[in-house]
Design a protein around this motif. Structure first.
Motif, short mmCIF file in Angstrom:
data_model
loop_
_atom_site.label_atom_id
_atom_site.label_comp_id
_atom_site.label_asym_id
_atom_site.label_seq_id
_atom_site.Cartn_x
_atom_site.Cartn_y
_atom_site.Cartn_z
N SER A 133 -0.57 -80.48 -30.65
CA SER A 133 -1.71 -81.39 -30.81
C SER A 133 -1.78 -82.39 -29.67
O SER A 133 -2.87 -82.79 -29.24
CB SER A 133 -1.60 -82.12 -32.15
OG SER A 133 -1.75 -81.22 -33.22
N GLN A 189 -3.54 -83.11 -35.66
CA GLN A 189 -4.48 -81.99 -35.55
C GLN A 189 -5.25 -82.01 -34.23
O GLN A 189 -6.19 -81.24 -34.04
CB GLN A 189 -5.46 -82.01 -36.74
CG GLN A 189 -4.75 -81.88 -38.08
CD GLN A 189 -5.72 -81.82 -39.24
OE1 GLN A 189 -6.57 -80.93 -39.32
NE2 GLN A 189 -5.61 -82.79 -40.15
N ALA A 220 -11.98 -76.98 -35.48
CA ALA A 220 -11.29 -77.96 -36.31
C ALA A 220 -12.20 -79.08 -36.81
O ALA A 220 -11.76 -79.92 -37.60
CB ALA A 220 -10.12 -78.56 -35.54
#
Length: 298
Positions: A250, A209, A191
């Motif tokens: 998350s 995220q 990510a």
């Protein structure tokens, strides 16, 4: 390593020569080196007593070309604002670690030997503004000093510009000295988005995220130190609100990474982040409530 904040019309982030000691026979009048005694201001003497002698730090508030990033157009720091920032940093950052570790030699051993104040921001081509840099554990540079208003201290601005930055950059020095568990890097390894982190927008978008700030998404080392900086400079309510708004998956990622961060600081450095946070927040309140002498040294 650099700590940034964004300014954009679209996005606003919250975030070899031999030497001899014998002077005999030396023609001082023709020496290429100045033999005059250095004239120190009252603030210079204060720095000696509060930074150099106790912590072995050279605090430089006069702009020096050899200490500055010449790729940016920069302005020197204002004298009065430098005094205020120097006093604030001593109270909120240096003395906080002294109190948390109970060891005045801790910072003296690991602290960068130079802190350099720059009056103006340093803007990058992508619109980001550099808040601070740490260079190989030897120097920390703080920018935008001239935004400080000595007559009206904005604790939120100080937190955003300086408190988080100092903890961020010092955490880099700590992990460069003794590395953290590499398992941290693998938790959200797919990510990280490098220099495109600023396109994430507000920190709230990063929470969803699995990151504590947008800048944490740049790469794993920045992610690691952002966890420390955000945790110790914000309240428990702020942290819990972040976790709540991150969403279930998350939230689990943030918690998993923070467990490694928390353990690293406690087991490697003997620093309990909860205790450090309590100390930092209390000291921030001291500043906000006017309980620290920030008068100009003249």
């Amino acid at each position: 390593m650099k700590k940034y904040i964004i300014y954009s019309l679209i996005i606003t982030l919250t975030c070899g020569l031999g030497a001899c000691n014998n002077d005999e026979g030396v023609d001082k009048a023709n020496s290429i080196f100045s033999t005059e005694e250095v004239e120190r201001s009252p603030f210079d003497n204060w720095i000696l007593g509060n930074y150099t002698h106790p912590y072995n730090i050279a605090l430089k508030y006069r702009m020096e070309d050899n200490e500055s990033d010449m790729t940016h157009v920069l302005a020197p720091a204002d004298y009065k604002k430098s005094v205020v920032l120097a006093k604030i940093i001593k109270h909120v950052w240096l003395e906080a670690y002294d109190e948390a570790t109970g060891n005045p030699d801790f910072l003296r051993q690991y602290i960068p030997k130079t802190i350099h104040f720059i009056g103006s921001p340093a803007y990058e081509d992508n619109g980001t503004m550099v808040l601070g840099t740490a260079e190989g554990g030897m120097k920390i540079t703080l920018y935008n000093v001239n935004d400080i208003n000595p007559d009206k201290i904005d604790i939120n601005l100080l937190n955003e510009y300086y408190f988080q930055t100092m903890h961020h950059e010092f955490a880099h020095i700590l992990h460069q000295t003794k590395n953290y568990d590499p398992a941290f890097d693998r938790i959200t390894e797919n990510a990280y988005i490098g220099s495109d982190w600023y396109m994430v927008g507000a920190n709230r978008n990063a929470w969803q995220q699995g990151f504590v700030t947008s800048y944490a998404m740049s790469e794993s080392r920045e992610d690691f130190v952002e966890n420390i900086a955000v945790y110790v400079t914000n309240t428990e309510d702020y942290w819990n609100n972040m976790l709540q708004n991150a969403g279930e998956s998350s939230r689990a990622l943030i918690k998993q990474k923070f467990e490694i961060v928390y353990s690293y600081m406690e087991q490697t450095w003997g620093i309990n982040l909860d205790e450090l946070r309590d100390i930092v927040l209390r000291r921030q309140d001291d500043i906000a409530n006017g309980n620290v002498d920030l008068s100009i040294i003249e």
